[in-house]
Design a protein around this motif. Structure first.
Motif, PDB file in Angstrom:
ATOM      1  N   ARG A  31       0.842  -1.185  -0.064  1.00  0.00           N
ATOM      2  CA  ARG A  31      -0.006   0.056   0.103  1.00  0.00           C
ATOM      3  C   ARG A  31       0.864   1.271   0.092  1.00  0.00           C
ATOM      4  O   ARG A  31       1.785   1.380   0.588  1.00  0.00           O
ATOM      5  N   SER A  32       0.413   2.193  -1.045  1.00  0.00           N
ATOM      6  CA  SER A  32       1.203   3.500  -1.082  1.00  0.00           C
ATOM      7  C   SER A  32       0.531   4.668  -0.408  1.00  0.00           C
ATOM      8  O   SER A  32      -0.537   4.535  -0.004  1.00  0.00           O
ATOM      9  N   SER A  33       1.091   5.717  -0.232  1.00  0.00           N
ATOM     10  CA  SER A  33       0.460   7.018   0.409  1.00  0.00           C
ATOM     11  C   SER A  33      -0.842   7.431  -0.041  1.00  0.00           C
ATOM     12  O   SER A  33      -1.700   7.777   0.373  1.00  0.00           O
ATOM     13  N   ASP A  34      -0.921   6.969  -1.451  1.00  0.00           N
ATOM     14  CA  ASP A  34      -2.292   7.308  -2.105  1.00  0.00           C
ATOM     15  C   ASP A  34      -3.286   6.464  -2.026  1.00  0.00           C
ATOM     16  O   ASP A  34      -4.667   6.365  -2.427  1.00  0.00           O
ATOM     17  N   GLY A  35      -3.084   5.260  -1.410  1.00  0.00           N
ATOM     18  CA  GLY A  35      -4.219   4.084  -0.911  1.00  0.00           C
ATOM     19  C   GLY A  35      -4.056   3.039  -2.013  1.00  0.00           C
ATOM     20  O   GLY A  35      -4.397   2.000  -1.717  1.00  0.00           O
ATOM     21  N   SER A  36      -3.294   3.186  -3.161  1.00  0.00           N
ATOM     22  CA  SER A  36      -3.042   2.135  -4.053  1.00  0.00           C
ATOM     23  C   SER A  36      -2.088   1.056  -3.559  1.00  0.00           C
ATOM     24  O   SER A  36      -1.222   1.675  -2.844  1.00  0.00           O
ATOM     25  N   HIS A  37      -2.106  -0.035  -4.076  1.00  0.00           N
ATOM     26  CA  HIS A  37      -1.152  -1.051  -4.013  1.00  0.00           C
ATOM     27  C   HIS A  37      -0.153  -1.070  -5.110  1.00  0.00           C
ATOM     28  O   HIS A  37      -0.542  -1.515  -6.380  1.00  0.00           O
ATOM     29  N   ARG A  38       1.205  -0.955  -4.970  1.00  0.00           N
ATOM     30  CA  ARG A  38       2.167  -0.840  -5.955  1.00  0.00           C
ATOM     31  C   ARG A  38       3.036  -1.901  -5.894  1.00  0.00           C
ATOM     32  O   ARG A  38       3.635  -2.389  -4.870  1.00  0.00           O
TER      33      ARG A  38
END
Length: 327
Positions: A282-289
């Motif tokens: 999970r990244s800071s924008d909520g997406s999983h990268r």
């Protein structure tokens, strides 16, 4: 006329592209280098096609060109190691991580690049899995380029010594000497080799799923319980490698950026005949990268070894997106 010759050339060589990629991967230890050398092989083959007298098969002719193309490339490239191959002792899981981005590390080879779906003969699959397993590829990297070429041609492709000598412009005595030295270096590999993983085995499938679920739930205790007591974890480009289930648990607890369940999402793939967990963080924008690929070695119902790759460029080679797809 040129178009007709080009069509003839393509019809002869294109069916061999997949196996040439695997051959070059054995030599180079890298997906990207393998594809580059196959492309160079086809360029050299096209230039020499007018002089190809068909005294040997097209396959033998192309393998000769591909092997020498790789040998030329290896003159200016270093070996591709894994951290356990560098000779240092196991690291402290609570200590700092030291990344070495300048090292060209060994890469996995996606199963989709090895076998065409549904088209491989079972006998051929067994041989190929044995010759592309990660431990074998890593061991090949410890050989000289010539020793690597000789043992692949002699023992994987089953060429005669004279054929290898002709292909590499060596004497038969030199071929036999290189083969003997290569065998001595690889002597311990077969003794440590676990049986090939059967994807249809229910116990294995359950173990892989449980291991993935434990990461998605960020349940370190569960992860540790699924590891063999003497399991090994290594993660290029970081130099350190770690041994022991409890030590690996400490490593994850101390260095994994996840905070709790849902921070990590996983999808499944395969490489070198072994299961791979593609982990998205999970990244800071909520997406999983894309974060890492975990290649599992399994034996006796437990995870014995994890090769963890942090080079996220590998996701594209596996046909995986950079961002975990939304439901």
């Amino acid at each position: 006329m040129t178009v007709m010759v080009e069509d003839e050339f393509n019809a002869l060589v294109e069916p061999l592209r997949r196996e040439l990629v695997v051959h070059c991967y054995r030599m180079m230890g890298s997906i990207h280098d393998a594809e580059e050398q196959v492309q160079e092989t086809y360029i050299r083959a096209w230039r020499a096609f007018h002089g190809f007298e068909r005294r040997s098969s097209v396959r033998t002719w192309l393998y000769k060109i591909a092997t020498n193309t790789c040998l030329t490339a290896l003159q200016s490239r270093t070996r591709r190691p894994v951290p356990t191959g560098l000779g240092q002792p196991a690291a402290d899981p609570r200590g700092p991580l030291e990344a070495r981005l300048e090292i060209d590390w060994l890469e996995p080879l996606p199963d989709a690049m090895i076998w065409a779906e549904g088209s491989s003969d079972p006998a051929e699959v067994v041989i190929t899995k044995d010759s592309v397993r990660l431990a074998y590829i890593a061991a090949l990297q410890l050989l000289t380029a010539q020793q690597r070429a000789v043992i692949i041609l002699r023992e994987v492709l089953q060429w005669r010594a004279q054929e290898v000598a002709d292909a590499l412009d060596l004497s038969v005595a030199s071929v036999n000497s290189s083969l003997q030295r290569a065998r001595a270096h690889l002597a311990g590999i077969d003794a440590e080799t676990l049986p090939p993983i059967d994807p249809s085995d229910e116990r294995t499938a359950t173990l892989i799923k449980d291991f993935a679920d434990a990461f998605e739930q960020y349940d370190v205790t569960k992860i540790v319980s699924l590891l063999a007591d003497d399991a090994i974890w290594e993660m290029p480009p970081f130099l350190g490698w770690y041994q022991g289930a409890e030590n690996i648990g400490a490593l994850i607890s101390n260095h994994c950026p996840a905070d709790g369940p849902g921070d990590q999402l996983i999808t499944f793939t395969w490489a070198n005949g072994a299961p791979v967990l593609a982990l998205y963080m999970r990244s800071s924008d909520g997406s999983h990268r894309a974060f890492q690929l975990q290649q599992l070695t399994i034996g006796d119902g437990l995870v014995q070894h994890v090769e963890c790759y942090f080079d996220t460029r590998l996701f594209a080679a596996f046909g995986l997106p950079d961002v975990y797809p939304a439901d």
